[in-house]
Write an enzyme that holds these catalytic residues in place. Structure first.
Site, short mmCIF file in Angstrom:
data_model
loop_
_atom_site.label_atom_id
_atom_site.label_comp_id
_atom_site.label_asym_id
_atom_site.label_seq_id
_atom_site.Cartn_x
_atom_site.Cartn_y
_atom_site.Cartn_z
CG ASP A 1 -2.16 0.79 1.10
OD1 ASP A 1 -2.09 1.87 0.48
OD2 ASP A 1 -3.20 0.37 1.62
CB THR B 1 -6.73 1.82 -0.37
OG1 THR B 1 -5.58 2.54 0.06
CG2 THR B 1 -6.65 0.39 0.11
CE LYS C 1 -4.94 1.22 4.57
NZ LYS C 1 -4.76 2.10 3.39
CG ASP C 2 -12.21 -2.76 6.35
OD1 ASP C 2 -11.64 -2.00 5.54
OD2 ASP C 2 -13.03 -2.33 7.20
CG ASP D 1 -1.87 3.97 2.87
OD1 ASP D 1 -1.64 4.68 1.88
OD2 ASP D 1 -2.85 4.13 3.61
CG HIS E 1 -1.78 8.37 4.57
ND1 HIS E 1 -2.25 9.35 3.73
CD2 HIS E 1 -2.22 7.19 4.04
CE1 HIS E 1 -2.96 8.81 2.75
NE2 HIS E 1 -2.94 7.49 2.91
CG ASP F 1 -2.91 0.51 -2.58
OD1 ASP F 1 -1.73 0.92 -2.53
OD2 ASP F 1 -3.71 0.67 -1.64
#
Length: 553
Positions: A39, A80, A162-163, A311, A315, A358
Site C-alpha cells: 500500500d 486503496t 485493512k478490511d 500506507d 500518510h 495499489d
C-alpha cells in the site's frame, strides 16, 4: 508365437507413445499464486533504498524474475479501494463500481464506505468491524474466475490489516478474507465468508502477537548512517504519535500505548502504523499456507496479501522520512522470509509471485514548497464547497443543492435539480466554473463530459476510466501538481492523476516467468489480472479488457 510377440510389443509401444503424448498434453500452470500489494509504494522506493536491501527480498525478483519499470495506474482516483479491486479484477472503477474508498450513494442518500455491509456480522469479535463484504464490487475478479472454473475446488485466502485490502482482492467466492481489528488486536472476518473463524486463525489470535509488539520500541533497523535515502529525523513534515514530544526515533510503543489507554483509546490501531503491522500479515500468510495447504492441491490456489502499514506510515511521516525508509528495509527482510517459506512448502517452480502497489504517493507539499516548488500546498475543500452552495442559492434559489465533495468529486443534488425542472448539464458546468476560481485547481471536469466524450490520453482519460455513471460525482476536481487536500502541514496523501500517484512497481517471479529480465515499455495496472489468468489457463475477469503483459523470450 513370434507374431503374437511382435503384436504384443507393438501394442506396448503404442500404449507407451500414447502415454507420452498424454503427458505432453497436460496443462502447464502454477499450483500457487501469491499476489502481494504494498500500500502506497512509489516506484522509486526500489532504487532509493536499493543499497539497504538484502539479496533475497526485492532484489530476488531482479535475479529470478521479470521487472516492469514503467507500470502505471491508468485511471483516477488512485486510492486503496479502487487499486486493490483493479489489481485483482483488471477493471476500471467505471466498470467495477468501486468508485473510491468512499462515495455518495444517490439511492441511499448518504455517503458509503466501499466494503461496508450492514447485512452481515462480524466473525471473531463482538464489535461491528466485521460488517464488511465485497457486495458493492460489480465485476468478477481473478479469484472468482478460478473458483468458477474449478467448481470451487481451488482455495482462495486473502489477508491484510485493512478490511478493504483483504475483501476486494478476495472477491465474492473466497474461502476466507481476514483483516485486523484495531479494537481487539485480532484478525477477524464476516459472515459473508463464514460463521466461525478457522482454527488456525483462532490459534494465531491466541498468541497475542499484537500485545507482544506493543511492548517494544520501534527503532531503526540499520545504523542511522545507512539512512541517506531520507532527510533528517526531526523535521516539520512528520506527524507525531499520540503522547510523543517529537516525531523521531526511537518510537516508544509502550509509552504511546499507555497514553492512548489513558485517554480511553485502544492502542492496536497505532500498531498498524508501525512495521510490526506488516509482520502480523507475514506471519498470518505463513500460517495460511500451512493450515490451508495452499499450492498442494490438484487445482491452483491463491493467497492475496496486502501490506497496509506502509500506507499508514507514509500518510503520517511522508516519503522523505526515515520511518518510510525503515519500513521498506524491514519489509524487504520479511519478503525474504516469506519467499524462503514458499520455497520450502510449495516450491518456487510451482508458484507465481507478483508484487505491486495499489497507488503511490506525493511528497509532503510543505517540503516541496520549501524546496522551491511553488504550486505545492495543502488546500481546504470547505471554502470551495461553501462557495458553490452560496452561488447556487443566489442563482437558483433556496435549496440543498450540493451533497458535498467526496474524494475530490462534487456531488450535486440531482433529485432537487430534476424536481425544479433544471438542466443537470448546465448546473454541472456552472459548478465547474465556480471551482475553477480556486488558484490551486488546474481543471474541473464534469461527469457529463467524461461520459460522452472519448479521451485516449492525458489526465482526462484517467478521470474517464475512473468515472462510474451512478457512483461518481458530478464534477471531478484536478488540483495542480503537488497540491493535497487538508489543513495540516505533515504527512502526505494520494488520489491524483500525476506520476507520483500512478507510477508503481510490478515485480514477478516463479513458474513460467522469464528470469533476470527488465521491461521498460509502458504497461498498465489493468494488465496484471489478465496476465495471471493467462498463466492459470482460465478466463480473464469479466471487465478485464486489456492484453496480457509483455514478456521477453
Amino acid at each position: 508365437m513370434m507374431k503374437k510377440t511382435i503384436l504384443g510389443l507393438g501394442l506396448a509401444m503404442a500404449l507407451n507413445l500414447a502415454a507420452q503424448a498424454q503427458e505432453k498434453l497436460e496443462l502447464e500452470r502454477p499450483k500457487f499464486v501469491l499476489g502481494i500489494v504494498v500500500d502506497q509504494m512509489r516506484y522509486d522506493y526500489i532504487s532509493r533504498y536499493w543499497d539497504q536491501y538484502g539479496e533475497d527480498g526485492f532484489k530476488r525478483f531482479f535475479k529470478e524474475g521479470t521487472v516492469y519499470n514503467d507500470m502505471h495506474y491508468n485511471y483516477a482516483p488512485t486510492t486503496t479501494g479502487p487499486g486493490h479491486t483493479t489489481v485483482w479484477s483488471g477493471a476500471y472503477p467505471s466498470n467495477s463500481g468501486i468508485a473510491n474508498n468512499g462515495f455518495y450513494d444517490r439511492e441511499l442518500g448518504k455517503s458509503v464506505y466501499c466494503v461496508d455491509d450492514q447485512s452481515v456480522n462480524t466473525v471473531g469479535s463482538d464489535n461491528g468491524e466485521g460488517k464488511r463484504s465485497p457486495h458493492r464490487m460489480l465485476v468478477t475478479n481473478l479469484p472468482d474466475e478460478l473458483k468458477l472454473v474449478t467448481n470451487q475446488r481451488s482455495k482462495v485466502v486473502s489477508l491484510s490489516i485493512k478490511d478493504r485490502s483483504a475483501i476486494l482482492p478476495a472477491g465474492h467466492m473466497a474461502d476466507g478474507a481476514f483483516w485486523y481489528d484495531s479494537k481487539t488486536g485480532n484478525f477477524i472476518s464476516s459472515t459473508f465468508y463464514m460463521e466461525n473463524l478457522p482454527e488456525w486463525v483462532k490459534a494465531y489470535n491466541d498468541k497475542n502477537r499484537s500485545d507482544e509488539f506493543l511492548k517494544q520500541k520501534w527503532e531503526l533497523f540499520l545504523p542511522e548512517s545507512e539512512y541517506a535515502g531520507s532527510i533528517e529525523d526531526d523535521n516539520a513534515y512528520e506527524a507525531k504519535f499520540p503522547g510523543e514530544k517529537s516525531p523521531t526515533f526511537p518510537h516508544d510503543l509502550p509509552k504511546i500505548a499507555k497514553h492512548l489507554k489513558k485517554n480511553g483509546k485502544a492502542p492496536y490501531g497505532m500498531l498498524s502504523a508501525t512495521p510490526f503491522g506488516n509482520t502480523l500479515v507475514t506471519e498470518m500468510a505463513m500460517e495460511a499456507i500451512t493450515a490451508e495447504q495452499l499450492g498442494t492441491h490438484d487445482f491452483p490456489d491463491i493467497l492475496a496479501i496486502s501490506y497496509s502499514s506502509t500506507d499508514k506510515i507514509g500518510h503520517q511521516f511522508a516519503p522523505a522520512s526515515k520511518e518510510v525508509q525503515d519500513v521498506y528495509v524491514r519489509l524487504d527482510r520479511e519478503l525474504a522470509e516469506l519467499f524462503k517459506f514458499v520455497d520450502a512448502n510449495v516450491g518456487m517452480e510451482n508458484t507465481v509471485i507478483f508484487l505491486t502497489a495499489d497507488h503511490a504517493g506525493a511528497h509532503n507539499p510543505v517540503y516541496m514548497a520549501d524546496n522551491n516548488f511553488e504550486p505545492a500546498k495543502y488546500v481546504d475543500l470547505k471554502p470551495i464547497t461553501q462557495e458553490v452552495k452560496a452561488k447556487f442559492t443566489e442563482k437558483y434559489g433556496e435549496g440543498d443543492w450540493v451533497h458535498g465533495i467526496f474524494g475530490e468529486q462534487l456531488y450535486l443534488n440531482r433529485d432537487l435539480i430534476a424536481d425544479k425542472g433544471l438542466d443537470l448539464v448546465e448546473l454541472q458546468n456552472y459548478a465547474a466554473q465556480l471551482i475553477m476560481r480556486n488558484t490551486s485547481v488546474q481543471d474541473a471536469v464534469t461527469a457529463t463530459t467524461l461520459l460522452t466524450a472519448q479521451f485516449t490520453e492525458s489526465y482526462k482519460a484517467l478521470l474517464q476510466r475512473g468515472c462510474h455513471p451512478k457512483r461518481s460525482g458530478d464534477v471531478f476536481i484536478v488540483f495542480h501538481s503537488g497540491v493535497l487536500l487538508g489543513k495540516g502541514v505533515t504527512g502526505t496523501s494520494h488520489s491524483m492523476t500525476f506520476n507520483y500517484d500512478t507510477h508503481v512497481p510490478l515485480l514477478m517471479m516463479g513458474a513460467s516467468i522469464p528470469k533476470g529480465e527488465q521491461v521498460n515499455q509502458y504497461v498498465q495496472i489493468t494488465q496484471i489480472a489478465p496476465t495471471i489468468s493467462n498463466l492459470l489457463k482460465i478466463s480473464a475477469p469479466s471487465a478485464a479488457f486489456q492484453p496480457v503483459l509483455p514478456f521477453k523470450d
